[in-house]
Write a protein that holds these residues in place. Structure first.
Motif, PDB file in Angstrom:
ATOM      1  N   HIS A   1      40.766  30.274  52.678  1.00 25.86           N
ATOM      2  CA  HIS A   1      39.367  30.548  53.022  1.00 25.86           C
ATOM      3  C   HIS A   1      38.781  31.522  52.008  1.00 25.86           C
ATOM      4  O   HIS A   1      39.480  32.444  51.531  1.00 25.86           O
ATOM      5  N   LEU A   2      37.521  31.328  51.681  1.00 19.14           N
ATOM      6  CA  LEU A   2      36.865  32.290  50.803  1.00 19.14           C
ATOM      7  C   LEU A   2      36.605  33.578  51.576  1.00 19.14           C
ATOM      8  O   LEU A   2      36.217  33.545  52.747  1.00 19.14           O
ATOM      9  N   SER A   3      36.786  34.685  50.905  1.00 21.56           N
ATOM     10  CA  SER A   3      36.407  35.958  51.516  1.00 21.56           C
ATOM     11  C   SER A   3      34.882  36.046  51.533  1.00 21.56           C
ATOM     12  O   SER A   3      34.186  35.273  50.863  1.00 21.56           O
ATOM     13  N   ALA A   4      34.372  36.996  52.295  1.00 21.99           N
ATOM     14  CA  ALA A   4      32.919  37.188  52.340  1.00 21.99           C
ATOM     15  C   ALA A   4      32.372  37.474  50.947  1.00 21.99           C
ATOM     16  O   ALA A   4      31.307  36.969  50.559  1.00 21.99           O
ATOM     17  N   ALA A   5      33.113  38.261  50.177  1.00 21.21           N
ATOM     18  CA  ALA A   5      32.672  38.614  48.823  1.00 21.21           C
ATOM     19  C   ALA A   5      32.678  37.383  47.916  1.00 21.21           C
ATOM     20  O   ALA A   5      31.762  37.193  47.104  1.00 21.21           O
ATOM     21  N   GLU A   6      33.719  36.553  48.044  1.00 22.19           N
ATOM     22  CA  GLU A   6      33.792  35.343  47.217  1.00 22.19           C
ATOM     23  C   GLU A   6      32.663  34.380  47.558  1.00 22.19           C
ATOM     24  O   GLU A   6      32.067  33.761  46.656  1.00 22.19           O
ATOM     25  N   HIS A   7      32.366  34.262  48.834  1.00 23.75           N
ATOM     26  CA  HIS A   7      31.245  33.403  49.238  1.00 23.75           C
ATOM     27  C   HIS A   7      29.928  33.921  48.665  1.00 23.75           C
ATOM     28  O   HIS A   7      29.145  33.144  48.100  1.00 23.75           O
TER      29      HIS A   7
END
Length: 203
Positions: free
Chosen positions: A189-195
């Motif tokens: 899953h993408l982290s919030a920062a990656e998203h």
């Protein structure tokens, strides 16, 4: 392995109730079944000799489930795919039609399988999927889910009106991304920062 009925019921739950969003190309929708789908299938649910929003309102969970099983699982022959792929491809087929199969076929080609990208599940695609699963049994489902997620992001890159489905008003993951990640192992899953970094170009 979940039964196809359970998978279809999960899709109905995920799709939610009646929506008529002007920016959604699908138009009026209930449990994910659009007005366009009812017209294509010639389903006059209200029996008034016309197919319109009243018919969408008349859609039931049970009828939506049965439509999905018949027209989005059995008709495109998703049952030919390895069991582990069926839930994600079925869910994506409801959401994106034959694009769901094309995404899989491109992934299979990237994995070295010889397969046409035509959106049709036949012996060639089914066999290639079985070979890919045998070669990478712990990775194929995640790889497909990641390819789904990338597909949604690319749609939002191109279509401003669709960005709200990939990014919420507060900047967090939108419904499309959350939906794709339901079929991906948490470690991918993408982290919030990656998203946020992925959607930063949208302004």
């Amino acid at each position: 392995m979940k039964s196809v009925v359970t998978i279809a019921e999960d899709i109905v739950r995920r799709e939610g109730g009646y929506v008529d969003d002007p920016s959604d190309p699908g138009g009026a929708t209930k449990y994910g079944v659009t007005l366009g789908t009812l017209r294509r299938l010639k389903l006059d649910l209200t029996r008034d000799q016309k197919i319109d929003r009243d018919d969408v309102h008349a859609m039931t969970r049970l009828r939506a489930r049965d439509i999905y099983i018949r027209d989005y699982f059995k008709k495109p022959r998703l049952d030919l795919l390895p069991d582990v792929l069926q839930a994600s491809v079925f869910d994506m087929y409801v959401n994106a039609g034959a694009n769901a199969v094309e995404i899989l076929q491109r992934l299979l080609r990237d994995m070295g399988q010889m397969v046409s990208v035509d959106g049709i599940v036949g012996p060639q695609t089914a066999g290639a999927a079985e070979l890919a699963h045998a070669a990478a049994p712990q990775h194929l489902v995640d790889a497909y889910g990641i390819a789904r997620r990338n597909y949604y992001y690319r749609i939002a890159d191109r279509r401003v009106g669709s960005r709200k489905y990939a990014r919420r008003l507060d900047g967090t993951k939108g419904g499309w991304i959350v939906r794709a990640e339901e079929f991906i192992a948490p470690r991918y899953h993408l982290s919030a920062a990656e998203h946020r970094l992925r959607v930063a170009r949208w302004g």
